[in-house]
Design an enzyme around this catalytic site. Sequence first.
Site, PDB file in Angstrom:
ATOM      1  N   GLY A 160      48.230  10.814  36.053  1.00 41.16           N
ATOM      2  CA  GLY A 160      48.908  10.822  34.754  1.00 41.16           C
ATOM      3  C   GLY A 160      50.273  11.458  34.841  1.00 41.16           C
ATOM      4  O   GLY A 160      50.762  12.054  33.872  1.00 41.16           O
ATOM      5  N   ALA A 191      53.269  10.264  34.968  1.00 43.98           N
ATOM      6  CA  ALA A 191      54.452   9.594  34.410  1.00 43.98           C
ATOM      7  C   ALA A 191      54.810  10.042  32.998  1.00 43.98           C
ATOM      8  O   ALA A 191      55.905   9.740  32.514  1.00 43.98           O
ATOM      9  CB  ALA A 191      54.252   8.076  34.428  1.00 43.98           C
ATOM     10  N   GLY A 244      53.777  12.951  29.412  1.00 47.64           N
ATOM     11  CA  GLY A 244      53.006  14.026  28.803  1.00 47.64           C
ATOM     12  C   GLY A 244      52.782  15.241  29.692  1.00 47.64           C
ATOM     13  O   GLY A 244      53.685  15.721  30.375  1.00 47.64           O
ATOM     14  N   GLY A 262      44.566  10.325  31.162  1.00 45.01           N
ATOM     15  CA  GLY A 262      43.581  10.072  30.116  1.00 45.01           C
ATOM     16  C   GLY A 262      44.107   9.151  29.044  1.00 45.01           C
ATOM     17  O   GLY A 262      45.315   8.939  28.910  1.00 45.01           O
ATOM     18  N   TYR A 295      36.484   9.202  22.459  1.00 43.63           N
ATOM     19  CA  TYR A 295      37.367  10.179  23.106  1.00 43.63           C
ATOM     20  C   TYR A 295      36.703  11.553  23.187  1.00 43.63           C
ATOM     21  O   TYR A 295      36.652  12.170  24.266  1.00 43.63           O
ATOM     22  CB  TYR A 295      38.677  10.280  22.335  1.00 43.63           C
ATOM     23  CG  TYR A 295      39.645  11.304  22.889  1.00 43.63           C
ATOM     24  CD1 TYR A 295      40.377  11.049  24.048  1.00 43.63           C
ATOM     25  CD2 TYR A 295      39.833  12.537  22.259  1.00 43.63           C
ATOM     26  CE1 TYR A 295      41.273  11.983  24.562  1.00 43.63           C
ATOM     27  CE2 TYR A 295      40.724  13.472  22.765  1.00 43.63           C
ATOM     28  CZ  TYR A 295      41.439  13.184  23.913  1.00 43.63           C
ATOM     29  OH  TYR A 295      42.313  14.123  24.414  1.00 43.63           O
ATOM     30  N   LYS A 318      35.487  13.866  26.592  1.00 42.65           N
ATOM     31  CA  LYS A 318      35.976  15.209  26.867  1.00 42.65           C
ATOM     32  C   LYS A 318      34.838  16.226  26.936  1.00 42.65           C
ATOM     33  O   LYS A 318      34.858  17.154  27.757  1.00 42.65           O
ATOM     34  CB  LYS A 318      37.021  15.605  25.830  1.00 42.65           C
ATOM     35  CG  LYS A 318      38.292  14.768  25.895  1.00 42.65           C
ATOM     36  CD  LYS A 318      38.948  14.818  27.273  1.00 42.65           C
ATOM     37  CE  LYS A 318      40.305  14.131  27.289  1.00 42.65           C
ATOM     38  NZ  LYS A 318      40.985  14.245  28.598  1.00 42.65           N
TER      39      LYS A 318
END
Length: 260
Positions: free
Chosen positions: A9, A11, A13, A72, A154, A158
Amino acid sequence: MPRTSVITGSASGIGKATRELLEGRGERVIGVDIHDADVVADLATTDGRTAMVDAVRTAAGGSIDAVYAVAGLALPAPATVAVNYFGTVATLEGLRPLLAGSDAPRALLVSSMAALMATDDELVALLAAGDEPAALARAEVLAKEPAATGQLIYSSTKLGLSRWVRRRAAAGEWAGAGIPLNAVSPGIIATPMTADLIATPEGREALLGIVPMPLNGIAEPIVVARLLAWLNSPDNTHLCGQVIYVDGGSDVVLRGDSVW
């Protein structure tokens, strides 16, 4: 010699912020994402996960120091199950052998304070059983009502990840091998994933009504990145199997004085 870390992840955030932080400190980062990354791979598929591990092994020369499983999705769809849970677990388990040559091997994943919200018991149980086909099928059912049961996908992934860390961290292949394994559970972070939800004052107020963050409100990705960087640094020698909430106080507001 600079540490070599793998960040999924990378790329956008939290993953992007973590990459920039580590590189700014002189560390080497192998970024993984579906675009704009050193290793381009789709963690939603078995083939993509295998290809990611192979590509990282080649890029790293067979040895790494830390794994940051950050990638995610937050869609009310089966893809969220594939990426969030099974993609994350495959990343950590697939890259774990590459940590064997490090003097200070470290690993972590990003969960979410959403694990404290409503979840689907059946989906969570299927995740714990490692039954991906059945979990995807259950998510298909939940996704038929995106605004209702779809929202449970979601949070269920988690919760599944937080429990996975608790169940695995003290085992021989992690703690027994000198590898601290932990999780971080952010509150609302200003990332592309939440951009539409917090684009207006009304939207921000509504979301904070669900996810209360009395300490400084919505956070920038760098807030989480700093914590991730410490957890996967040589300085962390004994923090093991913890799920750390960096959420502006959401956990405290929602669970009060509960310690679990």
